[in-house]
Design an enzyme around this catalytic site. Structure first.
Site, PDB file in Angstrom:
ATOM      1  N   CYS A 117     -33.507   7.348  24.313  1.00 33.54           N
ATOM      2  CA  CYS A 117     -32.810   7.269  23.017  1.00 33.54           C
ATOM      3  C   CYS A 117     -32.697   8.624  22.331  1.00 33.54           C
ATOM      4  O   CYS A 117     -31.952   8.758  21.353  1.00 33.54           O
ATOM      5  CB  CYS A 117     -33.504   6.279  22.100  1.00 33.54           C
ATOM      6  SG  CYS A 117     -33.476   4.603  22.731  1.00 33.54           S
ATOM      7  N   HIS A 257     -31.873   7.687  14.571  1.00 35.82           N
ATOM      8  CA  HIS A 257     -31.700   6.736  15.671  1.00 35.82           C
ATOM      9  C   HIS A 257     -31.764   5.317  15.107  1.00 35.82           C
ATOM     10  O   HIS A 257     -32.577   5.027  14.224  1.00 35.82           O
ATOM     11  CB  HIS A 257     -32.809   6.979  16.705  1.00 35.82           C
ATOM     12  CG  HIS A 257     -32.792   5.983  17.825  1.00 35.82           C
ATOM     13  ND1 HIS A 257     -31.631   5.651  18.489  1.00 35.82           N
ATOM     14  CD2 HIS A 257     -33.787   5.246  18.389  1.00 35.82           C
ATOM     15  CE1 HIS A 257     -31.922   4.751  19.422  1.00 35.82           C
ATOM     16  NE2 HIS A 257     -33.205   4.486  19.384  1.00 35.82           N
ATOM     17  N   ASN A 287     -29.194  -1.239  18.812  1.00 41.30           N
ATOM     18  CA  ASN A 287     -29.651   0.022  19.390  1.00 41.30           C
ATOM     19  C   ASN A 287     -28.845   0.308  20.662  1.00 41.30           C
ATOM     20  O   ASN A 287     -29.033  -0.351  21.678  1.00 41.30           O
ATOM     21  CB  ASN A 287     -31.147  -0.083  19.690  1.00 41.30           C
ATOM     22  CG  ASN A 287     -31.733   1.180  20.290  1.00 41.30           C
ATOM     23  OD1 ASN A 287     -31.012   2.107  20.652  1.00 41.30           O
ATOM     24  ND2 ASN A 287     -33.047   1.210  20.416  1.00 41.30           N
TER      25      ASN A 287
HETATM   26  O1  UT7 Z   1     -35.151   2.885  20.872  1.00 37.42           O
HETATM   27  C1  UT7 Z   1     -36.336   3.150  21.581  1.00 37.42           C
HETATM   28  C2  UT7 Z   1     -37.495   3.023  20.712  1.00 37.42           C
HETATM   29  N1  UT7 Z   1     -37.758   1.641  20.412  1.00 37.42           N
HETATM   30  C3  UT7 Z   1     -38.135   1.303  19.200  1.00 37.42           C
HETATM   31  O2  UT7 Z   1     -38.160   2.123  18.316  1.00 37.42           O
HETATM   32  C4  UT7 Z   1     -38.550  -0.139  18.974  1.00 37.42           C
HETATM   33  C5  UT7 Z   1     -39.828  -0.153  18.179  1.00 37.42           C
HETATM   34  N2  UT7 Z   1     -40.344  -1.499  17.967  1.00 37.42           N
HETATM   35  C6  UT7 Z   1     -39.761  -2.406  17.153  1.00 37.42           C
HETATM   36  O3  UT7 Z   1     -38.705  -2.159  16.606  1.00 37.42           O
HETATM   37  C7  UT7 Z   1     -40.504  -3.677  16.860  1.00 37.42           C
HETATM   38  O4  UT7 Z   1     -41.803  -3.580  17.339  1.00 37.42           O
HETATM   39  C8  UT7 Z   1     -39.830  -4.948  17.463  1.00 37.42           C
HETATM   40  C9  UT7 Z   1     -38.541  -5.230  16.749  1.00 37.42           C
HETATM   41  C10 UT7 Z   1     -39.596  -4.751  18.954  1.00 37.42           C
HETATM   42  C11 UT7 Z   1     -40.735  -6.168  17.242  1.00 37.42           C
HETATM   43  O5  UT7 Z   1     -41.073  -6.310  15.876  1.00 37.42           O
HETATM   44  P1  UT7 Z   1     -42.579  -6.476  15.430  1.00 37.42           P
HETATM   45  O6  UT7 Z   1     -42.560  -6.621  13.980  1.00 37.42           O
HETATM   46  O7  UT7 Z   1     -43.376  -5.349  16.009  1.00 37.42           O
HETATM   47  O8  UT7 Z   1     -42.943  -7.869  16.072  1.00 37.42           O
HETATM   48  P2  UT7 Z   1     -44.090  -8.219  17.116  1.00 37.42           P
HETATM   49  O9  UT7 Z   1     -43.728  -7.783  18.462  1.00 37.42           O
HETATM   50  O10 UT7 Z   1     -45.402  -7.768  16.560  1.00 37.42           O
HETATM   51  O11 UT7 Z   1     -44.029  -9.795  17.049  1.00 37.42           O
HETATM   52  C12 UT7 Z   1     -44.344 -10.526  15.852  1.00 37.42           C
HETATM   53  C13 UT7 Z   1     -44.176 -12.009  16.124  1.00 37.42           C
HETATM   54  C14 UT7 Z   1     -44.826 -12.468  17.425  1.00 37.42           C
HETATM   55  O12 UT7 Z   1     -45.363 -13.747  17.198  1.00 37.42           O
HETATM   56  P3  UT7 Z   1     -46.922 -13.957  16.916  1.00 37.42           P
HETATM   57  O13 UT7 Z   1     -47.599 -13.370  18.126  1.00 37.42           O
HETATM   58  O14 UT7 Z   1     -47.187 -13.197  15.655  1.00 37.42           O
HETATM   59  O15 UT7 Z   1     -47.018 -15.416  16.782  1.00 37.42           O
HETATM   60  C15 UT7 Z   1     -43.690 -12.542  18.379  1.00 37.42           C
HETATM   61  O16 UT7 Z   1     -43.907 -13.487  19.402  1.00 37.42           O
HETATM   62  O17 UT7 Z   1     -42.790 -12.309  16.266  1.00 37.42           O
HETATM   63  C16 UT7 Z   1     -42.574 -12.995  17.483  1.00 37.42           C
HETATM   64  N3  UT7 Z   1     -41.269 -12.643  17.989  1.00 37.42           N
HETATM   65  C17 UT7 Z   1     -40.137 -13.272  17.642  1.00 37.42           C
HETATM   66  N4  UT7 Z   1     -39.894 -14.320  16.846  1.00 37.42           N
HETATM   67  C18 UT7 Z   1     -38.634 -14.714  16.681  1.00 37.42           C
HETATM   68  C19 UT7 Z   1     -40.941 -11.619  18.829  1.00 37.42           C
HETATM   69  N5  UT7 Z   1     -39.614 -11.576  19.025  1.00 37.42           N
HETATM   70  C20 UT7 Z   1     -39.102 -12.602  18.310  1.00 37.42           C
HETATM   71  C21 UT7 Z   1     -37.791 -13.068  18.111  1.00 37.42           C
HETATM   72  N6  UT7 Z   1     -37.606 -14.127  17.281  1.00 37.42           N
HETATM   73  N7  UT7 Z   1     -36.717 -12.481  18.682  1.00 37.42           N
END
Ligand code: UT7
Length: 335
Positions: A117, A257, A287
């Site tokens: 990215c 980004h 993205n």
């Molecule tokens: O471009 C390259 C660089 N990449 C980035 O900069 C991405 C960086 N990371 C992120 O943007 C975020 O970490 C994500 C958007 C990927 C995820 O967001 P998050 O706030 O970190 O969520 P998480 O992975 O901690 O998940 C929180 C909860 C989980 O449930 P529990 O374990 O708390 O019950 C996930 O299972 O949200 C759940 N979850 C979802 N729920 C509904 C994960 N994906 C989804 C979804 N819909 N699509």
């Protein structure tokens, strides 16, 4: 004494495919919903290149063609083409080489640049250095990715994030005090466990095993990547601002980004720059990896003025990251 040569962006072209993948459609594919995606990521819809047989070079070609038209460029005047991409048409030859043919370039050499990215940011600095050396006059830099080619559409943690798109900039020599002034670019290699594709490369070539085990998709540990993205982007953005006496009152634009609206918010608030001065189009494109920075320029070009102080910042797999200071070189849209 010889006049100093600067490298200035003289035009922007862009392209996103027609197909719109909405949060509603995604929530029929995986267990997710619009509210979660909007609050956790900030993406409403993304574009998908869903026609069979078309790859990243198709996106790049559309963007570069528009760029050539807008800048009224003779194909013979282009010295070099750099395509930043993580989703090349083929392992080899380079996507940039395919682009040379499609654009009818006769006097150019071309190569792909892989920095995930951060690719466009690296390409901008590379082109700037090549032009400042005096050995190149006119370079096309492209950020292009067909992320849908490696996203697993049964993984709800990654599939809402990404989209397909490309944009390109012309970088030219000038003796005016405009252009790509300075960059702070970094790579640490610490990101491998958290963001990668497990198979298909030389460590683990494709096999029935890698297919059966879904090893050809983008793998991400989102929470870890998020933390590194916020702190590393904020640090370099602040550093480059300080180095050039830039602050909330004289920064005209931040071009971040587009990975997550919460990351964009955090980076902007570190510099106390209001969101009205931050380019954001994540809600429409998601993205697009190397595509995000130039697609922002493409969307906001009309609003830009000669002399605007712009800070670009990106973060990606590797990890790779950085920030660049650009003094914008022309007024408004170039048609
Ligand atoms: O471009 C390259 C660089 N990449 C980035 O900069 C991405 C960086 N990371 C992120 O943007 C975020 O970490 C994500 C958007 C990927 C995820 O967001 P998050 O706030 O970190 O969520 P998480 O992975 O901690 O998940 C929180 C909860 C989980 O449930 P529990 O374990 O708390 O019950 C996930 O299972 O949200 C759940 N979850 C979802 N729920 C509904 C994960 N994906 C989804 C979804 N819909 N699509």
């Amino acid at each position: 004494m010889m006049e100093k040569i600067n490298a200035v962006i003289t035009g922007v072209g862009g392209y996103v495919p027609d197909y719109v993948l909405t949060n509603e459609e995604l929530s029929r594919m995986v267990d997710t919903n619009d509210e979660w995606i909007m609050t956790r990521i900030g993406v409403k819809e993304r574009r998908i290149l869903n026609e069979e047989g078309l790859g990243t070079s198709y996106l790049a070609r559309k963007a570069a063609k528009q760029l050539m038209q807008k800048t009224n460029s003779d194909p013979d005047s282009i010295d070099c083409v750099i395509v930043a991409t993580t989703t090349p048409d083929y392992h080899f030859p380079s996507t940039a080489s395919i682009l040379c043919d499609k654009l009818g370039l006769k006097n150019a050499y071309a190569f792909d640049l892989q920095a995930a990215c951060s690719g466009f940011l690296y390409a901008m600095e590379t082109a700037a250095s090549m032009i400042q050396s005096g050995r190149h006059k006119k370079i096309i830099i492209v950020g292009a990715d067909k992320m849908s080619s490696m996203v697993n559409y049964s993984d709800r943690a990654t599939c809402p994030i990404f989209g397909d798109g490309a944009a390109a900039c012309m970088v030219e020599a000038t003796t005016e005090e405009y252009g790509i002034i300075d960059s702070i670019l970094r790579t640490d290699g610490k990101g491998l466990p958290f963001l990668h594709m497990k198979a298909g490369g030389s460590v683990c070539p494709p096999s029935y095993f890698t297919i059966d085990n879904k090893m050809h998709y983008l793998y991400q540990e989102g929470r870890t990547v998020f933390k590194y993205a916020v702190s590393n982007m904020s640090d370099v953005t602040e550093e480059i601002a300080q180095r050039h006496g830039l602050h909330k009152d004289n920064i005209d634009w931040i071009v971040p980004h587009q990975a997550n609206l919460r990351i964009i918010d955090a980076v902007a608030s570190r510099l106390e720059v209001p969101l009205s001065k931050v380019m954001v189009n994540i809600q429409r494109y998601g993205n697009t990896s190397a595509g995000t920075l130039p697609l922002c320029l493409w969307d906001y070009e009309k609003q830009l003025k000669k002399g605007d102080n712009i800070i670009f910042t990106a973060f990606g797999a590797g990890f790779t990251w950085g920030a660049s200071y650009v003094k914008w070189g022309y007024d408004g849209d170039k048609i």
